[in-house]
Every structure is written in structure tokens, then in C-alpha cells.
Motif scaffolding. Structure first.
Motif, PDB file in Angstrom:
ATOM      1  N   LYS A   8      -5.055  20.814  11.408  1.00 35.23           N
ATOM      2  CA  LYS A   8      -6.408  21.381  11.403  1.00 35.23           C
ATOM      3  C   LYS A   8      -6.694  22.114  10.096  1.00 35.23           C
ATOM      4  O   LYS A   8      -7.773  21.981   9.524  1.00 35.23           O
ATOM      5  N   LYS A   9      -5.718  22.895   9.636  1.00 31.32           N
ATOM      6  CA  LYS A   9      -5.922  23.675   8.409  1.00 31.32           C
ATOM      7  C   LYS A   9      -6.057  22.765   7.191  1.00 31.32           C
ATOM      8  O   LYS A   9      -6.872  23.018   6.307  1.00 31.32           O
ATOM      9  N   LEU A  10      -5.285  21.688   7.136  1.00 30.90           N
ATOM     10  CA  LEU A  10      -5.414  20.727   6.038  1.00 30.90           C
ATOM     11  C   LEU A  10      -6.779  20.038   6.077  1.00 30.90           C
ATOM     12  O   LEU A  10      -7.413  19.824   5.043  1.00 30.90           O
ATOM     13  N   ARG A  11      -7.222  19.710   7.272  1.00 31.59           N
ATOM     14  CA  ARG A  11      -8.523  19.047   7.423  1.00 31.59           C
ATOM     15  C   ARG A  11      -9.650  19.945   6.922  1.00 31.59           C
ATOM     16  O   ARG A  11     -10.545  19.497   6.216  1.00 31.59           O
ATOM     17  N   VAL A  12      -9.590  21.234   7.263  1.00 30.98           N
ATOM     18  CA  VAL A  12     -10.634  22.166   6.841  1.00 30.98           C
ATOM     19  C   VAL A  12     -10.540  22.446   5.345  1.00 30.98           C
ATOM     20  O   VAL A  12     -11.544  22.447   4.630  1.00 30.98           O
ATOM     21  N   ALA A  13      -9.319  22.650   4.847  1.00 30.52           N
ATOM     22  CA  ALA A  13      -9.140  22.983   3.433  1.00 30.52           C
ATOM     23  C   ALA A  13      -9.595  21.852   2.516  1.00 30.52           C
ATOM     24  O   ALA A  13     -10.190  22.096   1.470  1.00 30.52           O
ATOM     25  N   LEU A  14      -9.325  20.610   2.917  1.00 33.30           N
ATOM     26  CA  LEU A  14      -9.705  19.458   2.088  1.00 33.30           C
ATOM     27  C   LEU A  14     -11.076  18.895   2.449  1.00 33.30           C
ATOM     28  O   LEU A  14     -11.527  17.928   1.852  1.00 33.30           O
ATOM     29  N   GLN A  15     -11.726  19.504   3.452  1.00 36.24           N
ATOM     30  CA  GLN A  15     -13.056  19.094   3.913  1.00 36.24           C
ATOM     31  C   GLN A  15     -13.101  17.605   4.248  1.00 36.24           C
ATOM     32  O   GLN A  15     -13.926  16.857   3.748  1.00 36.24           O
ATOM     33  N   LEU A  16     -12.178  17.188   5.110  1.00 40.26           N
ATOM     34  CA  LEU A  16     -12.077  15.782   5.486  1.00 40.26           C
ATOM     35  C   LEU A  16     -12.755  15.534   6.829  1.00 40.26           C
ATOM     36  O   LEU A  16     -12.648  16.347   7.749  1.00 40.26           O
ATOM     37  N   LEU A  68      -4.691  11.064  -2.861  1.00 37.67           N
ATOM     38  CA  LEU A  68      -5.029  11.976  -3.957  1.00 37.67           C
ATOM     39  C   LEU A  68      -4.404  11.564  -5.288  1.00 37.67           C
ATOM     40  O   LEU A  68      -5.051  11.637  -6.326  1.00 37.67           O
ATOM     41  N   ARG A  69      -3.137  11.148  -5.291  1.00 39.80           N
ATOM     42  CA  ARG A  69      -2.447  10.827  -6.539  1.00 39.80           C
ATOM     43  C   ARG A  69      -2.514   9.361  -6.912  1.00 39.80           C
ATOM     44  O   ARG A  69      -2.306   9.015  -8.066  1.00 39.80           O
ATOM     45  N   GLY A  70      -2.724   8.502  -5.921  1.00 39.01           N
ATOM     46  CA  GLY A  70      -2.693   7.070  -6.186  1.00 39.01           C
ATOM     47  C   GLY A  70      -1.269   6.558  -6.125  1.00 39.01           C
ATOM     48  O   GLY A  70      -0.347   7.254  -5.708  1.00 39.01           O
ATOM     49  N   THR A  71      -1.099   5.321  -6.566  1.00 38.03           N
ATOM     50  CA  THR A  71       0.238   4.717  -6.578  1.00 38.03           C
ATOM     51  C   THR A  71       0.760   4.692  -8.008  1.00 38.03           C
ATOM     52  O   THR A  71       0.057   5.055  -8.948  1.00 38.03           O
ATOM     53  N   LYS A  72       2.005   4.223  -8.193  1.00 38.23           N
ATOM     54  CA  LYS A  72       2.558   4.124  -9.541  1.00 38.23           C
ATOM     55  C   LYS A  72       1.751   3.156 -10.399  1.00 38.23           C
ATOM     56  O   LYS A  72       1.556   3.361 -11.579  1.00 38.23           O
ATOM     57  N   GLU A  73       1.291   2.075  -9.761  1.00 35.66           N
ATOM     58  CA  GLU A  73       0.529   1.064 -10.500  1.00 35.66           C
ATOM     59  C   GLU A  73      -0.887   1.537 -10.810  1.00 35.66           C
ATOM     60  O   GLU A  73      -1.475   1.148 -11.814  1.00 35.66           O
ATOM     61  N   ASP A  74      -1.456   2.367  -9.947  1.00 37.64           N
ATOM     62  CA  ASP A  74      -2.840   2.816 -10.109  1.00 37.64           C
ATOM     63  C   ASP A  74      -2.913   4.327  -9.888  1.00 37.64           C
ATOM     64  O   ASP A  74      -3.385   4.790  -8.849  1.00 37.64           O
ATOM     65  N   PRO A  75      -2.420   5.145 -10.860  1.00 38.73           N
ATOM     66  CA  PRO A  75      -2.420   6.598 -10.657  1.00 38.73           C
ATOM     67  C   PRO A  75      -3.835   7.189 -10.726  1.00 38.73           C
ATOM     68  O   PRO A  75      -4.719   6.656 -11.384  1.00 38.73           O
ATOM     69  N   LYS A  76      -4.026   8.296 -10.029  1.00 42.54           N
ATOM     70  CA  LYS A  76      -5.297   9.015 -10.010  1.00 42.54           C
ATOM     71  C   LYS A  76      -5.022  10.481 -10.310  1.00 42.54           C
ATOM     72  O   LYS A  76      -3.911  10.964 -10.132  1.00 42.54           O
ATOM     73  N   LEU A  77      -6.056  11.184 -10.724  1.00 47.14           N
ATOM     74  CA  LEU A  77      -5.954  12.625 -10.891  1.00 47.14           C
ATOM     75  C   LEU A  77      -6.494  13.278  -9.625  1.00 47.14           C
ATOM     76  O   LEU A  77      -7.649  13.046  -9.245  1.00 47.14           O
ATOM     77  N   MET A  79      -7.613  16.239  -8.823  1.00 44.71           N
ATOM     78  CA  MET A  79      -8.831  17.053  -8.908  1.00 44.71           C
ATOM     79  C   MET A  79     -10.076  16.183  -9.013  1.00 44.71           C
ATOM     80  O   MET A  79     -11.129  16.523  -8.488  1.00 44.71           O
ATOM     81  N   GLU A  80      -9.965  15.037  -9.673  1.00 45.96           N
ATOM     82  CA  GLU A  80     -11.113  14.128  -9.759  1.00 45.96           C
ATOM     83  C   GLU A  80     -11.459  13.564  -8.384  1.00 45.96           C
ATOM     84  O   GLU A  80     -12.628  13.437  -8.030  1.00 45.96           O
ATOM     85  N   VAL A  81     -10.449  13.228  -7.617  1.00 49.54           N
ATOM     86  CA  VAL A  81     -10.682  12.703  -6.270  1.00 49.54           C
ATOM     87  C   VAL A  81     -11.356  13.763  -5.403  1.00 49.54           C
ATOM     88  O   VAL A  81     -12.326  13.484  -4.694  1.00 49.54           O
ATOM     89  N   LEU A  82     -10.861  15.018  -5.477  1.00 52.46           N
ATOM     90  CA  LEU A  82     -11.457  16.093  -4.689  1.00 52.46           C
ATOM     91  C   LEU A  82     -12.893  16.375  -5.124  1.00 52.46           C
ATOM     92  O   LEU A  82     -13.759  16.648  -4.290  1.00 52.46           O
ATOM     93  N   LYS A  86     -16.401  16.160  -2.961  1.00 50.29           N
ATOM     94  CA  LYS A  86     -17.363  17.257  -2.918  1.00 50.29           C
ATOM     95  C   LYS A  86     -18.767  16.797  -3.279  1.00 50.29           C
ATOM     96  O   LYS A  86     -19.740  17.165  -2.638  1.00 50.29           O
ATOM     97  N   THR A  87     -18.874  15.972  -4.331  1.00 49.64           N
ATOM     98  CA  THR A  87     -20.199  15.539  -4.774  1.00 49.64           C
ATOM     99  C   THR A  87     -20.807  14.502  -3.837  1.00 49.64           C
ATOM    100  O   THR A  87     -22.025  14.363  -3.795  1.00 49.64           O
ATOM    101  N   SER A  88     -19.979  13.784  -3.089  1.00 47.21           N
ATOM    102  CA  SER A  88     -20.518  12.774  -2.177  1.00 47.21           C
ATOM    103  C   SER A  88     -21.144  13.402  -0.942  1.00 47.21           C
ATOM    104  O   SER A  88     -21.935  12.776  -0.259  1.00 47.21           O
ATOM    105  N   LYS A  89     -20.822  14.650  -0.660  1.00 43.35           N
ATOM    106  CA  LYS A  89     -21.365  15.329   0.508  1.00 43.35           C
ATOM    107  C   LYS A  89     -22.658  16.041   0.130  1.00 43.35           C
ATOM    108  O   LYS A  89     -22.749  16.701  -0.895  1.00 43.35           O
ATOM    109  N   ILE A  90     -23.666  15.897   0.966  1.00 46.50           N
ATOM    110  CA  ILE A  90     -24.934  16.574   0.756  1.00 46.50           C
ATOM    111  C   ILE A  90     -24.916  17.848   1.582  1.00 46.50           C
ATOM    112  O   ILE A  90     -24.709  17.785   2.801  1.00 46.50           O
ATOM    113  N   PRO A  91     -25.123  18.999   0.954  1.00 44.74           N
ATOM    114  CA  PRO A  91     -25.122  20.234   1.732  1.00 44.74           C
ATOM    115  C   PRO A  91     -26.245  20.231   2.765  1.00 44.74           C
ATOM    116  O   PRO A  91     -27.303  19.644   2.555  1.00 44.74           O
TER     117      PRO A  91
END
Length: 153
Positions: A8-16, A68-77, A79-82, A86-91
């Protein structure tokens, strides 16, 4: 603190949302329905409450790393994912302002004044027509006779 509290805490913290959690679990080939997931997040006193097992939490954490991090073949940052999440959600505040101050935008046009339904005269309670008596269906077992292998004389 048990697995349900951590989840529950992870869900709220990451706003999933539930569909995002299901997507994360699908990254590690762990299938869970939306109903089962809802039961995990319920209150402990609720009759449909389901305890979050170690396997569910472990697979969620492994999927979250890939999400969040991606795989070895396709790494992600991460903070960019988070930030994308955030931007995809409309307040809710913006949604409320777009609708002109009302939360119900299903009906357009002028509203009709409320008029209560007219109550028809009720029939008095009484015996009415006699109901036909229902017969008990015959048990299929009663049709057969059983013998224990002895012949009758």
C-alpha cells in the motif's frame, strides 16, 4: 508491518493505479486480476480481504525495477519515468475547472425541474387468489429397488 502495508505504501508513494500495477506485474510474467489486487488493498476487517503473500510482493518489486530502470538492453532513467507518470495525470482541480464547476458532465443542456413520482393507489393486503399447491418432485432414488444379491423365495 506486513506485506499489505508495504504494498500500500509503495502504491501511494509512487502514485500507481491498479492497471499500472497489473502492467508492472506482467513485466515479470506474474498474472493477477484487478479484483484480486483490490482485495489485497482492502481493510483487514473486510470479508474479501486477502493477505499479500511474499511471492506477490517479490514479483511486484522485481517488476518495479524493470519498470523504472529498464533492462540491460534498453536502460531507462528512473526519474524520467516518474516524471512521465506525473505529467500524464491530470490534477482533479483542472478537471473541475474544465467542466465549469460541476463534476457531472454527462448531461448537456437545460435541466428539468425535479418532480416526484406519483404514487398509485395501493391494493389492500389480503389473501388474494389461492395459490396452487406445489407438489414435491419425486426423488429419482425412490423409483429403483435395491436388492443385496439375495433372491426372494
Amino acid at each position: 508491518m506486513n506485506n499489505n502495508d508495504v504494498f500500500k505504501k509503495l502504491r501511494v508513494a509512487l502514485q500507481l493505479r491498479d492497471d499500472q500495477i497489473i502492467e508492472i506485474l506482467n513485466l515479470v510474467n506474474f498474472r493477477v486480476s484487478k479484483g484480486e489486487l483490490g482485495n489485497v488493498f482492502r481493510n483487514e476487517e473486510h470479508p474479501n480481504f486477502m493477505e499479500c503473500g511474499d511471492q506477490l510482493l517479490r514479483n511486484f518489486l522485481n517488476g518495479l525495477v524493470i519498470y523504472l530502470r529498464g533492462t540491460k538492453e534498453d536502460p531507462k532513467l528512473p526519474m524520467e519515468v516518474l516524471n512521465q507518470i506525473k505529467t500524464s495525470k491530470i490534477p482533479l482541480k483542472e478537471v473541475y475547472q474544465k467542466e465549469g464547476g460541476t463534476t457531472n458532465s454527462k448531461k448537456e443542456g437545460p435541466k428539468k425541474p425535479f418532480t416526484p413520482k406519483k404514487v398509485a393507489t395501493k391494493k389492500p393486503f389480503g389473501p388474494g387468489k389461492p395459490a396452487a399447491k406445489k407438489q414435491k418432485p419425486e426423488s429419482p432414488v425412490e423409483r429403483f429397488t435395491f436388492n443385496s444379491g439375495k433372491q426372494k423365495k
